[in-house]
Design a protein around this motif. Structure first.
Motif, PDB file in Angstrom:
ATOM      1  N   TYR A  20       0.973   4.237  -2.827  1.00  8.21           N
ATOM      2  CA  TYR A  20       0.810   5.644  -2.450  1.00  8.21           C
ATOM      3  C   TYR A  20       2.048   6.451  -2.846  1.00  8.21           C
ATOM      4  O   TYR A  20       1.937   7.559  -3.377  1.00  8.21           O
ATOM      5  CB  TYR A  20       0.557   5.753  -0.950  1.00  8.21           C
ATOM      6  CG  TYR A  20       0.249   7.163  -0.499  1.00  8.21           C
ATOM      7  CD1 TYR A  20      -1.015   7.711  -0.697  1.00  8.21           C
ATOM      8  CD2 TYR A  20       1.222   7.940   0.122  1.00  8.21           C
ATOM      9  CE1 TYR A  20      -1.296   9.010  -0.294  1.00  8.21           C
ATOM     10  CE2 TYR A  20       0.953   9.236   0.530  1.00  8.21           C
ATOM     11  CZ  TYR A  20      -0.309   9.770   0.321  1.00  8.21           C
ATOM     12  OH  TYR A  20      -0.578  11.062   0.714  1.00  8.21           O
ATOM     13  N   ASN A  68       0.828  -1.207   0.000  1.00  4.40           N
ATOM     14  CA  ASN A  68       0.000   0.000   0.000  1.00  4.40           C
ATOM     15  C   ASN A  68       0.863   1.257   0.000  1.00  4.40           C
ATOM     16  O   ASN A  68       0.517   2.268  -0.624  1.00  4.40           O
ATOM     17  CB  ASN A  68      -0.935   0.010   1.210  1.00  4.40           C
ATOM     18  CG  ASN A  68      -2.022  -1.045   1.112  1.00  4.40           C
ATOM     19  OD1 ASN A  68      -2.357  -1.504   0.022  1.00  4.40           O
ATOM     20  ND2 ASN A  68      -2.574  -1.451   2.249  1.00  4.40           N
ATOM     21  N   GLY A  69       1.999   1.176   0.697  1.00  2.00           N
ATOM     22  CA  GLY A  69       2.914   2.312   0.716  1.00  2.00           C
ATOM     23  C   GLY A  69       3.542   2.572  -0.641  1.00  2.00           C
ATOM     24  O   GLY A  69       3.702   3.729  -1.056  1.00  2.00           O
ATOM     25  N   SER A 109       4.079   3.468   7.897  1.00  2.45           N
ATOM     26  CA  SER A 109       5.309   3.901   7.228  1.00  2.45           C
ATOM     27  C   SER A 109       6.567   3.324   7.870  1.00  2.45           C
ATOM     28  O   SER A 109       7.663   3.466   7.315  1.00  2.45           O
ATOM     29  CB  SER A 109       5.390   5.431   7.213  1.00  2.45           C
ATOM     30  OG  SER A 109       5.430   5.949   8.527  1.00  2.45           O
ATOM     31  N   ARG A 128       6.119  11.024   0.459  1.00  4.86           N
ATOM     32  CA  ARG A 128       4.825  10.347   0.506  1.00  4.86           C
ATOM     33  C   ARG A 128       4.840   9.111   1.403  1.00  4.86           C
ATOM     34  O   ARG A 128       3.800   8.747   1.969  1.00  4.86           O
ATOM     35  CB  ARG A 128       4.376   9.987  -0.915  1.00  4.86           C
ATOM     36  CG  ARG A 128       3.993  11.206  -1.738  1.00  4.86           C
ATOM     37  CD  ARG A 128       3.568  10.832  -3.148  1.00  4.86           C
ATOM     38  NE  ARG A 128       2.331  10.081  -3.206  1.00  4.86           N
ATOM     39  CZ  ARG A 128       1.111  10.609  -3.231  1.00  4.86           C
ATOM     40  NH1 ARG A 128       0.952  11.923  -3.180  1.00  4.86           N
ATOM     41  NH2 ARG A 128       0.031   9.838  -3.304  1.00  4.86           N
ATOM     42  N   ASP A 155      -4.426   6.888  -3.745  1.00  5.28           N
ATOM     43  CA  ASP A 155      -4.545   7.978  -2.767  1.00  5.28           C
ATOM     44  C   ASP A 155      -4.793   7.452  -1.361  1.00  5.28           C
ATOM     45  O   ASP A 155      -5.041   8.231  -0.441  1.00  5.28           O
ATOM     46  CB  ASP A 155      -5.695   8.914  -3.169  1.00  5.28           C
ATOM     47  CG  ASP A 155      -5.405   9.655  -4.471  1.00  5.28           C
ATOM     48  OD1 ASP A 155      -4.233  10.009  -4.699  1.00  5.28           O
ATOM     49  OD2 ASP A 155      -6.348   9.862  -5.259  1.00  5.28           O
ATOM     50  N   ASP A 156      -4.721   6.134  -1.199  1.00  5.08           N
ATOM     51  CA  ASP A 156      -4.997   5.511   0.096  1.00  5.08           C
ATOM     52  C   ASP A 156      -3.754   5.599   0.979  1.00  5.08           C
ATOM     53  O   ASP A 156      -2.745   4.944   0.718  1.00  5.08           O
ATOM     54  CB  ASP A 156      -5.410   4.053  -0.112  1.00  5.08           C
ATOM     55  CG  ASP A 156      -5.821   3.374   1.187  1.00  5.08           C
ATOM     56  OD1 ASP A 156      -5.757   4.026   2.247  1.00  5.08           O
ATOM     57  OD2 ASP A 156      -6.202   2.190   1.134  1.00  5.08           O
ATOM     58  N   ARG A 157      -3.841   6.398   2.022  1.00  9.12           N
ATOM     59  CA  ARG A 157      -2.711   6.627   2.931  1.00  9.12           C
ATOM     60  C   ARG A 157      -2.708   5.618   4.083  1.00  9.12           C
ATOM     61  O   ARG A 157      -1.944   5.759   5.037  1.00  9.12           O
ATOM     62  CB  ARG A 157      -2.794   8.069   3.466  1.00  9.12           C
ATOM     63  CG  ARG A 157      -1.665   8.518   4.368  1.00  9.12           C
ATOM     64  CD  ARG A 157      -0.323   8.524   3.644  1.00  9.12           C
ATOM     65  NE  ARG A 157       0.758   8.956   4.505  1.00  9.12           N
ATOM     66  CZ  ARG A 157       1.366   8.203   5.412  1.00  9.12           C
ATOM     67  NH1 ARG A 157       0.980   6.950   5.592  1.00  9.12           N
ATOM     68  NH2 ARG A 157       2.347   8.680   6.144  1.00  9.12           N
ATOM     69  N   ASN A 158      -3.509   4.581   3.984  1.00  9.84           N
ATOM     70  CA  ASN A 158      -3.680   3.634   5.082  1.00  9.84           C
ATOM     71  C   ASN A 158      -2.570   2.576   5.070  1.00  9.84           C
ATOM     72  O   ASN A 158      -2.766   1.453   4.606  1.00  9.84           O
ATOM     73  CB  ASN A 158      -5.053   2.964   4.988  1.00  9.84           C
ATOM     74  CG  ASN A 158      -5.328   2.054   6.167  1.00  9.84           C
ATOM     75  OD1 ASN A 158      -4.797   2.266   7.258  1.00  9.84           O
ATOM     76  ND2 ASN A 158      -6.143   1.034   5.947  1.00  9.84           N
ATOM     77  N   GLN A 169       2.133   7.366  -6.417  1.00 12.49           N
ATOM     78  CA  GLN A 169       0.920   8.085  -6.838  1.00 12.49           C
ATOM     79  C   GLN A 169      -0.023   7.215  -7.672  1.00 12.49           C
ATOM     80  O   GLN A 169      -0.789   7.718  -8.487  1.00 12.49           O
ATOM     81  CB  GLN A 169       1.283   9.368  -7.603  1.00 12.49           C
ATOM     82  CG  GLN A 169       2.009  10.392  -6.741  1.00 12.49           C
ATOM     83  CD  GLN A 169       2.269  11.708  -7.447  1.00 12.49           C
ATOM     84  OE1 GLN A 169       2.479  11.754  -8.657  1.00 12.49           O
ATOM     85  NE2 GLN A 169       2.264  12.796  -6.687  1.00 12.49           N
TER      86      GLN A 169
END
Length: 291
Positions: A98, A94-95, A110, A288, A104-107, A101
């Motif tokens: 994101y 997912n990272g 990190s 990001r 847009d899912d920041r879930n 780009q």
């Protein structure tokens, strides 16, 4: 009978560009999903919308249209990247999406980008050394350097200038500082070939394969304009991967290239080192993913 198609994002439609052998069974207007439906009572497609890497692939919107009457089930867990007690493999994937780009899912957590699993290096030599060091320390592991298609394939044996040459006489495709490397000499089971550890694998050689430690080169076929990652057409060297001139769309090409890097970045089971040729892309990616 039931047909199960793994890597269904590789399914093709008729497209007048690219390898002729890959479309011999397709006529204009054909695509492989409908052809498969004609020979089976049940078709199961294992499909990742972020792994379509060229215009010959059936696009996500086309897939949705063709499978509108299918039962749609989502597989929410992957098993390549294990993670640990503080992050999961899904956090990493997912990272990446994101960071590139593509989403847009920041879930995501990190922390996955701050530990031992992931690192960003400053030079191409460092990414080569990263892979070599793990190969020497753990000889039974499978570790390779892989890259976006941002260099011409000048070592291609099919080129007239290379006919009759021994492998060691072929020109190098990569010449950066003291690093001299050739592209993968085959795209059929390249990872299993003895000399592959001395080459750089393209997307066509690595898609669908797992590595223990991957060294990824994110090339100069991407840059940043107005805080958006965009393709650099003149630096993208996969001729068959460029959309036709009629109706050419830079955003479409950008999506293909970003998908390629998503695939490359998701090959490593135990670790991943990344070298960015374009430092503006590196800077934006770091921001990001929280680095």
């Amino acid at each position: 009978d039931i047909i199960i198609v793994d890597e269904a994002h590789k399914l093709k439609k008729y497209y007048p560009k690219g390898q002729p052998n890959a479309r011999r069974h397709l006529r204009e207007g054909d695509e492989e999903i409908s052809l498969l439906e004609k020979i089976t009572d049940g078709l199961v497609l294992l499909y990742d919308p972020y792994q379509g890497i060229k215009p010959q692939n059936i696009s996500p919107s086309e897939i949705r249209k063709l499978t509108k009457n299918y039962v749609n089930m989502q597989l929410m867990q992957q098993f390549r990247i294990g993670g640990n007690s503080s992050f999961t493999g899904e956090d990493f994937l997912n990272g990446i999406l994101y960071g590139l780009q593509l989403s847009d899912d920041r879930n995501f957590n990190s922390d996955v980008f701050k530990g031992e699993y992931f690192r960003i290096v400053d030079t191409l030599k460092e990414v080569v050394d990263y892979v070599d060091d793990y190969s020497h320390a753990y000889p039974k592991t499978t570790n390779r350097v892989i890259a976006g298609y941002c260099r011409e394939w000048v070592s291609n044996r099919k080129k007239k200038i290379n006919k009759g040459k021994k492998y060691e006489e072929l020109p190098y495709d990569w010449h950066v500082g003291n690093v001299l490397k050739r592209w993968n000499s085959t795209d059929v089971d390249w990872v299993k070939k003895p000399n592959s550890e001395n080459e750089i694998g393209s997307i066509h050689a690595i898609q669908g394969y797992d590595l223990n430690y991957s060294g990824v080169i994110i090339g100069n076929d991407l840059t940043v304009k107005n805080q958006k990652i965009v393709a650099v057409l003149e630096n993208y060297k996969d001729i068959g991967g460029i959309p036709l001139k009629d109706g050419f769309n830079l955003s479409e090409l950008t999506e293909y290239i970003l998908n390629i890097y998503y695939v490359l970045l998701s090959r490593g089971i135990d670790g991943c080192a990344v070298y960015f040729e374009d430092k503006s892309v590196e800077k934006l990616f770091k921001e990001r993913v929280g680095l």
